[in-house]
Scaffold this motif. Sequence first.
Motif, PDB file in Angstrom:
ATOM      1  N   ALA A  51       0.829  -1.208   0.000  1.00 35.16           N
ATOM      2  CA  ALA A  51       0.000   0.000   0.000  1.00 35.16           C
ATOM      3  C   ALA A  51       0.863   1.259   0.000  1.00 35.16           C
ATOM      4  O   ALA A  51       0.517   2.260  -0.648  1.00 35.16           O
ATOM      5  CB  ALA A  51      -0.930  -0.008   1.209  1.00 35.16           C
TER       6      ALA A  51
ATOM      7  N   VAL B 107       1.998   1.801  -3.547  1.00 39.24           N
ATOM      8  CA  VAL B 107       0.893   2.342  -4.345  1.00 39.24           C
ATOM      9  C   VAL B 107       0.736   3.838  -4.085  1.00 39.24           C
ATOM     10  O   VAL B 107       0.620   4.652  -5.013  1.00 39.24           O
ATOM     11  CB  VAL B 107      -0.416   1.590  -4.021  1.00 39.24           C
ATOM     12  CG1 VAL B 107      -1.630   2.330  -4.588  1.00 39.24           C
ATOM     13  CG2 VAL B 107      -0.370   0.169  -4.557  1.00 39.24           C
ATOM     14  N   GLU B 108       0.752   4.220  -2.822  1.00 43.12           N
ATOM     15  CA  GLU B 108       0.545   5.611  -2.440  1.00 43.12           C
ATOM     16  C   GLU B 108       1.677   6.504  -2.949  1.00 43.12           C
ATOM     17  O   GLU B 108       1.421   7.610  -3.462  1.00 43.12           O
ATOM     18  CB  GLU B 108       0.454   5.709  -0.915  1.00 43.12           C
ATOM     19  CG  GLU B 108       0.252   7.107  -0.370  1.00 43.12           C
ATOM     20  CD  GLU B 108      -1.146   7.652  -0.599  1.00 43.12           C
ATOM     21  OE1 GLU B 108      -1.336   8.873  -0.408  1.00 43.12           O
ATOM     22  OE2 GLU B 108      -2.047   6.874  -0.996  1.00 43.12           O
TER      23      GLU B 108
ATOM     24  N   GLY C 200      -3.992   0.910  -7.261  1.00 43.65           N
ATOM     25  CA  GLY C 200      -4.247  -0.019  -6.165  1.00 43.65           C
ATOM     26  C   GLY C 200      -3.503  -1.324  -6.339  1.00 43.65           C
ATOM     27  O   GLY C 200      -2.436  -1.392  -6.948  1.00 43.65           O
TER      28      GLY C 200
ATOM     29  N   CYS D 189      -2.798   3.831   2.552  1.00 46.16           N
ATOM     30  CA  CYS D 189      -3.370   4.324   1.293  1.00 46.16           C
ATOM     31  C   CYS D 189      -4.895   4.311   1.402  1.00 46.16           C
ATOM     32  O   CYS D 189      -5.553   3.372   0.950  1.00 46.16           O
ATOM     33  CB  CYS D 189      -2.899   3.454   0.132  1.00 46.16           C
ATOM     34  SG  CYS D 189      -3.314   4.107  -1.496  1.00 46.16           S
TER      35      CYS D 189
ATOM     36  N   ILE E 266      -7.183   3.616  -1.810  1.00 45.25           N
ATOM     37  CA  ILE E 266      -6.752   2.505  -2.662  1.00 45.25           C
ATOM     38  C   ILE E 266      -7.950   1.789  -3.280  1.00 45.25           C
ATOM     39  O   ILE E 266      -9.031   1.705  -2.690  1.00 45.25           O
ATOM     40  CB  ILE E 266      -5.899   1.514  -1.849  1.00 45.25           C
ATOM     41  CG1 ILE E 266      -5.123   0.580  -2.756  1.00 45.25           C
ATOM     42  CG2 ILE E 266      -6.768   0.731  -0.853  1.00 45.25           C
ATOM     43  CD1 ILE E 266      -4.073  -0.249  -2.030  1.00 45.25           C
TER      44      ILE E 266
END
Length: 231
Positions: free
Chosen positions: A131, A134-135, A141, A209, A212
Amino acid sequence: MLIIRDVVLLLLLVATSGLAGDPTRKKLIEWAAVEPTTAYMREHVREMELLPFDGIIFQLKTDDNEQMVWNMWGEQSFSIDQFSREVGDLQATRFERLTERFLRCNVTPGNVDWADDAAWQTVLGNFRTAAQIVERTGCRGIMFDTEQYVHEPFAWPPRPQEETPADPATDGDAKKVEPTPEEKAIPAEVSALVRRRGREWIQAINAECPEITILVTYAWRAGQPTEGESF
C-alpha cells in the motif's frame, strides 16, 4: 513485445467509482501471463500506451531481485526500503494513458496459521508495504490474487502443509478420503478469527493508502465448498 506476446490470461473490464476520470466509463485493465516489471514499463511506456488499455497489472522485485508477489503471505518480510529501484522507476515513468496501475499481490505461499499472531503481523506488514508503494508512486491499487497456488489458506478443514492435492494423472483410481459433514462445518471461533484477520488486513492497507482500489480474482467463490480440485 512483452505486452503483446503474453496477453493470454485475462483482460479485466472494470467499472467502479474508485477509478479516475468519468466514473460511468468502463476501464480496460491488461493482465499478462507475465506481468511487466517497472524497468520494462519505464523503457517501453510509449509503445505500451499505443495499445487500447486504460491500465495494467505489474509485479515487483526487491533491489536484490527477490520476488515480492509470490512471498507476501508467508514468513518473508518486506519493507519499502527494499524497493528503491522499483519505486524510482514508477515515479520516473511518464504515464499518460495507463492511469489504472495495479500491483499484483498473491496469497502465496499461504502457509500462515490464522491463529499465529506473529506470523500474521508479517503478512500485514507486507501488505502495508504494498500500500505504501501504491501511495508513493501514484498507482491505483493492488490486484489481490486469492488463487491458492501453493498452500490452501482458505481450506477447511485445514490441509496438512506437507500434503498436496491429488493429481488424477498420476494417482489413478486412488480414493481420496473426504471429510465428514461434521469435519466440514467451520467452528464459530474460526469464522470469528478469520473475520478479525480480514479487518486487520484492510485496516493495515487503508492506514497507508486510504483511497486505494482493490481488484480481487476470487472473492465470494473462495469461501465456498471446493468442487473437485479446480481451485
